[in-house]
Design a protein around this motif. Sequence first.
Motif, PDB file in Angstrom:
ATOM      1  N   ILE A  63     112.302  76.980  34.409  1.00  0.00           N
ATOM      2  CA  ILE A  63     110.952  76.754  33.985  1.00  0.00           C
ATOM      3  C   ILE A  63     110.394  75.436  34.209  1.00  0.00           C
ATOM      4  CG2 ILE A  63     109.389  77.107  32.067  1.00  0.00           C
ATOM      5  CD1 ILE A  63     111.141  79.223  30.719  1.00  0.00           C
ATOM      6  N   ASN A  64     109.417  75.252  34.801  1.00  0.00           N
ATOM      7  CA  ASN A  64     108.771  73.787  35.019  1.00  0.00           C
ATOM      8  C   ASN A  64     107.530  73.654  34.568  1.00  0.00           C
ATOM      9  OD1 ASN A  64     109.502  73.192  38.557  1.00  0.00           O
ATOM     10  ND2 ASN A  64     110.207  74.954  37.796  1.00  0.00           N
ATOM     11  N   SER A  65     107.380  72.635  34.006  1.00  0.00           N
ATOM     12  CA  SER A  65     108.379  71.694  33.533  1.00  0.00           C
ATOM     13  C   SER A  65     107.913  70.939  32.209  1.00  0.00           C
ATOM     14  CB  SER A  65     108.430  70.426  34.369  1.00  0.00           C
ATOM     15  OG  SER A  65     106.932  70.070  34.887  1.00  0.00           O
ATOM     16  N   ILE A  66     108.759  70.214  31.667  1.00  0.00           N
ATOM     17  CA  ILE A  66     108.534  69.329  30.535  1.00  0.00           C
ATOM     18  C   ILE A  66     108.019  68.080  31.066  1.00  0.00           C
ATOM     19  CG2 ILE A  66     108.962  68.509  28.205  1.00  0.00           C
ATOM     20  CD1 ILE A  66     111.087  70.759  27.972  1.00  0.00           C
ATOM     21  N   GLU A  67     106.845  67.699  31.056  1.00  0.00           N
ATOM     22  CA  GLU A  67     106.250  66.432  31.516  1.00  0.00           C
ATOM     23  C   GLU A  67     106.488  65.197  30.671  1.00  0.00           C
ATOM     24  OE1 GLU A  67     102.750  67.264  33.540  1.00  0.00           O
ATOM     25  OE2 GLU A  67     103.537  68.909  34.549  1.00  0.00           O
ATOM     26  N   CYS A  68     106.423  64.039  31.449  1.00  0.00           N
ATOM     27  CA  CYS A  68     106.490  62.764  30.622  1.00  0.00           C
ATOM     28  C   CYS A  68     107.261  62.603  29.385  1.00  0.00           C
ATOM     29  CB  CYS A  68     105.010  62.428  30.132  1.00  0.00           C
ATOM     30  SG  CYS A  68     103.904  62.236  31.396  1.00  0.00           S
ATOM     31  N   ILE A  69     108.743  63.040  29.624  1.00  0.00           N
ATOM     32  CA  ILE A  69     109.757  63.182  28.820  1.00  0.00           C
ATOM     33  C   ILE A  69     109.950  61.644  27.992  1.00  0.00           C
ATOM     34  CG2 ILE A  69     110.430  65.268  29.003  1.00  0.00           C
ATOM     35  CD1 ILE A  69     113.025  63.566  29.783  1.00  0.00           C
ATOM     36  N   THR A  70     109.912  60.538  28.873  1.00  0.00           N
ATOM     37  CA  THR A  70     110.119  59.335  28.162  1.00  0.00           C
ATOM     38  C   THR A  70     108.952  58.206  27.742  1.00  0.00           C
ATOM     39  OG1 THR A  70     110.151  58.646  30.659  1.00  0.00           O
ATOM     40  CG2 THR A  70     112.145  59.246  29.775  1.00  0.00           C
ATOM     41  N   PHE A  71     109.389  57.139  27.201  1.00  0.00           N
ATOM     42  CA  PHE A  71     108.527  56.341  26.604  1.00  0.00           C
ATOM     43  C   PHE A  71     107.553  56.886  25.544  1.00  0.00           C
ATOM     44  CE2 PHE A  71     109.857  54.843  30.890  1.00  0.00           C
ATOM     45  CZ  PHE A  71     110.617  53.753  30.382  1.00  0.00           C
ATOM     46  N   GLN A  72     107.926  57.673  24.944  1.00  0.00           N
ATOM     47  CA  GLN A  72     106.761  58.349  23.992  1.00  0.00           C
ATOM     48  C   GLN A  72     107.216  57.967  22.636  1.00  0.00           C
ATOM     49  OE1 GLN A  72     104.549  59.836  25.037  1.00  0.00           O
ATOM     50  NE2 GLN A  72     104.857  61.130  26.818  1.00  0.00           N
ATOM     51  N   ASP A  73     105.977  57.843  21.887  1.00  0.00           N
ATOM     52  CA  ASP A  73     106.116  57.534  20.397  1.00  0.00           C
ATOM     53  C   ASP A  73     106.735  58.797  19.720  1.00  0.00           C
ATOM     54  OD1 ASP A  73     104.128  59.340  19.745  1.00  0.00           O
ATOM     55  OD2 ASP A  73     102.539  58.083  20.377  1.00  0.00           O
ATOM     56  N   ASP A  74     107.447  58.518  18.567  1.00  0.00           N
ATOM     57  CA  ASP A  74     108.176  59.295  17.643  1.00  0.00           C
ATOM     58  C   ASP A  74     107.490  60.715  17.537  1.00  0.00           C
ATOM     59  OD1 ASP A  74     109.826  57.475  17.521  1.00  0.00           O
ATOM     60  OD2 ASP A  74     109.526  57.095  15.355  1.00  0.00           O
ATOM     61  N   LYS A  75     106.192  60.709  17.404  1.00  0.00           N
ATOM     62  CA  LYS A  75     105.184  62.068  17.080  1.00  0.00           C
ATOM     63  C   LYS A  75     105.159  62.699  18.370  1.00  0.00           C
ATOM     64  CE  LYS A  75     100.814  63.319  15.479  1.00  0.00           C
ATOM     65  NZ  LYS A  75      99.316  63.131  15.285  1.00  0.00           N
ATOM     66  N   THR A  76     104.679  62.206  19.611  1.00  0.00           N
ATOM     67  CA  THR A  76     104.847  62.745  20.828  1.00  0.00           C
ATOM     68  C   THR A  76     106.114  63.378  21.324  1.00  0.00           C
ATOM     69  OG1 THR A  76     103.069  61.198  21.329  1.00  0.00           O
ATOM     70  CG2 THR A  76     103.941  62.858  23.229  1.00  0.00           C
ATOM     71  N   PHE A  77     107.371  62.503  20.881  1.00  0.00           N
ATOM     72  CA  PHE A  77     108.565  63.101  21.532  1.00  0.00           C
ATOM     73  C   PHE A  77     108.922  64.047  20.671  1.00  0.00           C
ATOM     74  CE2 PHE A  77     113.331  62.667  22.179  1.00  0.00           C
ATOM     75  CZ  PHE A  77     113.043  62.982  23.375  1.00  0.00           C
ATOM     76  N   ALA A  78     108.373  64.197  19.482  1.00  0.00           N
ATOM     77  CA  ALA A  78     108.785  65.168  18.592  1.00  0.00           C
ATOM     78  C   ALA A  78     108.233  66.652  18.979  1.00  0.00           C
ATOM     79  CB  ALA A  78     108.389  65.075  17.019  1.00  0.00           C
TER      80      ALA A  78
END
Length: 272
Positions: A63-78
């Motif tokens: 499945i493509n894709s989960i984008e921008c997984i890095t350098f995220q704030d806690d809320k976005t990374f959650a």
Amino acid sequence: MLIGFNGATTIKNDLLTDINIVQKLSYDALEIWSAKLYQYLKKNTVSDLKKILKRKKVRVWSINSIECITFQDDKTFAKKKRECKKLCEICADIGCKNIVVVPSPNPKNIKQSEIIKKSVDALCELSDIASKYNVNLAFEFLGFKDCSVNNLSLCNKIVKKVNSENVGVVIDTFHFYTGGSKLDSIKDVDANKIFIFHINDAENIPIKFLKDSHRLFPGDGIIPLREILFALKNISYDKIASIELFRPEYWEWQPEAVARIAKEKTLKILEG
Ligand code: ZN
């Protein structure tokens, strides 16, 4: 080598169209475009999807894709973690082994050591989630100048540092070429860690101007595909070559025609 079809190639068509194309043209596997999956699930269930895939004998590779997984704030990374969990549940249900995860653009004035650390941290957290479902995360570097991980060597270094069985790399020929990855860097990669190989070509324009929309059918452009394939063969990679084209011109064509031509041209390249 298996031949895969990535849903980005027919981005204006729905998931069922992609499934039908894969079946009709005897592709070995489908890479599901997640936006199409979410659209499908508005009116259908995962169980419906499972039944269709079984009936049509279509294997889903990723499945493509989960984008921008890095350098995220806690809320976005959650949010990314919730997306990962949701996609893992679907993968486990439909027998799909891989989810593609993509790095974020580069924050300003950041050192490479920091990029590595943040990428490893994010991948480790997502890996813990995915491993519970026996799902792999395929980390895809993007060759664009502003992407934090834009070449194979750095991508491979990060994946090695993560050192997790379910985290590997995607090599996409367009990103390999635009990010200036060296052919030589392929020999440092463990073939078992290449979870997906995206094949495509690009128009003959200066690299700094190349965008996804300049992708072409394999063999129609200037990317040294045969050399890349030779290097992959040398490390005994022979899993899958999946066609992923983001060309608006092709999106206007009949989807089946695009998929048919793409397969013919890819086979020609693979056969040397
Ligand atoms: Zn790709």
